[in-house]
Design an enzyme around this catalytic site. Structure first.
Site, short mmCIF file in Angstrom:
data_model
loop_
_atom_site.label_atom_id
_atom_site.label_comp_id
_atom_site.label_asym_id
_atom_site.label_seq_id
_atom_site.Cartn_x
_atom_site.Cartn_y
_atom_site.Cartn_z
N SER A 12 0.86 -1.31 0.02
CA SER A 12 0.00 0.08 0.08
C SER A 12 0.80 1.36 0.15
CB SER A 12 -0.87 0.00 1.17
OG SER A 12 -0.20 0.35 2.24
N GLY A 13 0.19 2.30 -0.38
CA GLY A 13 1.01 3.40 0.01
C GLY A 13 0.83 4.29 1.22
N ASP A 14 0.50 3.56 2.34
CA ASP A 14 0.31 3.94 3.71
C ASP A 14 0.40 2.95 4.54
OD1 ASP A 14 -0.11 5.61 5.66
OD2 ASP A 14 -1.36 7.03 4.61
N ASP A 15 0.22 3.19 5.80
CA ASP A 15 0.42 2.06 6.81
C ASP A 15 -0.53 0.74 6.52
OD1 ASP A 15 2.06 3.80 8.40
OD2 ASP A 15 0.05 4.58 9.27
N SER A 74 5.48 -1.27 2.21
CA SER A 74 5.07 -0.05 2.16
C SER A 74 6.28 0.89 2.19
CB SER A 74 3.85 0.26 3.32
OG SER A 74 3.40 1.57 3.14
#
Length: 487
Positions: A263-266, A297
């Site tokens: 993902s692009g976050d946590d 990530s």
């Protein structure tokens, strides 16, 4: 009196007819020793915590899986129809092979299952008009992206008991690119929709599905209890904004297991409200268990606690975690004004490769909903335990930054080996305003985490939460599915 009695008889008679007709048309339920899984239009088997008595297929409500036709109405009509079986053993909506374009639809019935065939793809509409605008969450006070409200999630439910979203690795594609672009250029009036959000509910299962390209967060159980998220795959471009994987938020008794997230976050972000709104709402996230998580990530954490943690986070246990090319393994994010607490955190058995940080605590995260937060509301960070970890190609072992006058206490790190990258920072540990102990850690920790003689392990709990013992049943649906015009 006679009229009242006759109405009662008619109601009982109609209910009996409903049950009888449903039994004639559908045979769903538990199969004790099923081994094979079939997924046809007239028969399929599935694993779930709870089986259902009755079933329907989306095609019976006008669903067209061509990837072009909107199925928003078909989904909602099917769910509304099946809600009448809530008290008669529950129901399951089967989504057959195809590409099913849809905007938001709401799960309105308890004891309900949404099942996606392995060749079914739900395509989230990119048309804003297909998503109602709803109020901000009370523990946040505003939308995350904007000051106003928020677009309802693609799949949304509230005040439910026993709701399941599952499949044989069927896919939900949020088609998030257009939403990411609008977020980046500031053209959104409301916060982007999530893929799945279940609120104020009990007994929630999300399992065996694939989630891709969410407009924002992927899975958001909030103000809920007894939540199981198991066997799901989440993917999004690693530069996509705020595409968090799983966000348990003000929830109690949550089990996350065997999930793969890029993902692009946590990958997992644990939350409980934002500043004064979260403090006032006062609903912590507690009794959270995470096992078998794999995370990629590059700009975010494998497991993040906060930054919205004003209602409190406690009793978090995680084990058997793999992180690859990820910014940090475990990150605690908080700030002055947050209040709340993060305490009793136990993480062990992590394997990591190519990390910026292994341990990261941030006391100056900032990011407030407005200027009305209390500057005297200081967070309490205490009893944070890490054990049995191995990492390689790491830029910095730890960056631990408490708050002046508000020391983060009770940190314990034991049996941890961190292999530093050739380009690693000269100072592998950077510690301020923290206190704790260490044992058997390489490279040697900072002086605020001194080696404690006689400490072989941190003090991990040995009891088991009931949510860890949840057993799946093999359920089956056979023969004819419901015909909408049959009743």
């Amino acid at each position: 009196m006679m009229k009242i009695r006759s109405h009662r008889r008619a109601g009982i008679y109609n209910a009996l007819l409903l049950v009888l007709f449903a039994v004639i048309l559908s045979s769903c339920g538990k199969k004790a020793n099923g081994r094979r899984f079939h997924h046809g239009e007239d028969y399929f088997e599935y694993s779930s915590i709870n089986c259902r008595a009755y079933a329907a297929s989306l095609t019976e409500f006008g669903g067209i899986g061509d990837g072009i036709t909107s199925n928003t109405k078909a989904f909602q009509d099917a769910i509304n129809y099946l809600s009448q079986f809530e008290s008669y053993g529950g129901s399951i909506l089967f989504v057959p092979p195809g590409k099913w374009l849809t905007g938001n639809f709401n799960i309105t019935s308890s004891h309900f299952t949404l099942f996606l065939h392995q060749d079914a793809v739900l395509l989230g509409s990119q048309d804003e008009s297909e998503y109602a605008v709803i109020d901000p969450l009370p523990s946040y006070g505003r939308g995350r992206d904007t000051q106003g409200g928020r677009f309802v999630s693609l799949i949304f439910g509230t005040n439910l008991t026993d709701v399941v979203i599952t499949g044989n690795n069927g896919t939900i594609d949020g088609q998030g690119q257009i939403w990411w672009n609008k977020f980046r250029n500031g053209s959104l009036q409301y916060t982007r929709p999530y893929l799945i959000e279940i609120m104020f509910s009990d007994e929630v299962e999300i399992s065996n599905i694939v989630l891709v390209n969410s407009p924002s967060w992927n899975v958001h159980p909030v103000y809920s209890s007894n939540v199981v998220v198991r066997g799901i795959t989440i993917t999004a471009p690693v530069r996509s904004p705020n595409t968090d994987g799983i966000n348990p938020d003000s929830c109690t008794n949550v089990h996350i297991e065997d999930c793969y997230i890029v993902s692009g976050d946590d990958c997992v972000a644990v939350k409980s409200g934002w500043d004064e709104y979260g403090i006032a709402f006062g609903m912590p996230t507690k009794q959270l268990f995470i096992k078998g998580l794999t995370c990629i990530s590059p700009t975010s954490a494998t497991i993040a606690l906060g930054s919205e943690m004003s209602g409190g986070i406690e009793d978090v246990r995680a084990e058997d975690i793999v992180a690859i090319n990820t910014e940090s393994a475990v990150r605690i994010k908080t700030a002055v004004g947050r209040g709340g607490y993060v305490k009793d955190v136990f993480v062990k058995g992590m394997t990591m490769k190519t990390m910026k940080y292994v341990f990261w605590m941030t006391g100056n995260y900032g990011s407030h909903p407005d200027n009305n937060y209390d500057p005297n509301a200081l967070p309490v960070i205490d009893n944070i335990n890490y054990q049995d970890m191995v990492a390689e190609n790491v830029t910095m072992a730890a960056r631990l930054e408490g708050i002046p006058g508000d020391t983060f206490t009770g940190i314990c790190i034991s049996n941890v080996t961190i292999g530093m990258a050739t380009s690693a920072k000269k100072l592998p540990w950077n510690c301020t305003n923290v206190a704790g102990v260490s044992s058997g850690v390489t490279p040697k920790p900072c002086s605020l985490l001194p080696e404690q003689e006689g400490l072989s392990t941190c003090n991990f709990p040995t009891d088991h939460r009931p949510i860890r013992e949840v057993n799946l049943r093999t359920c089956s649906c056979k023969n004819k599915l419901f015909k909408r015009n049959g009743l």
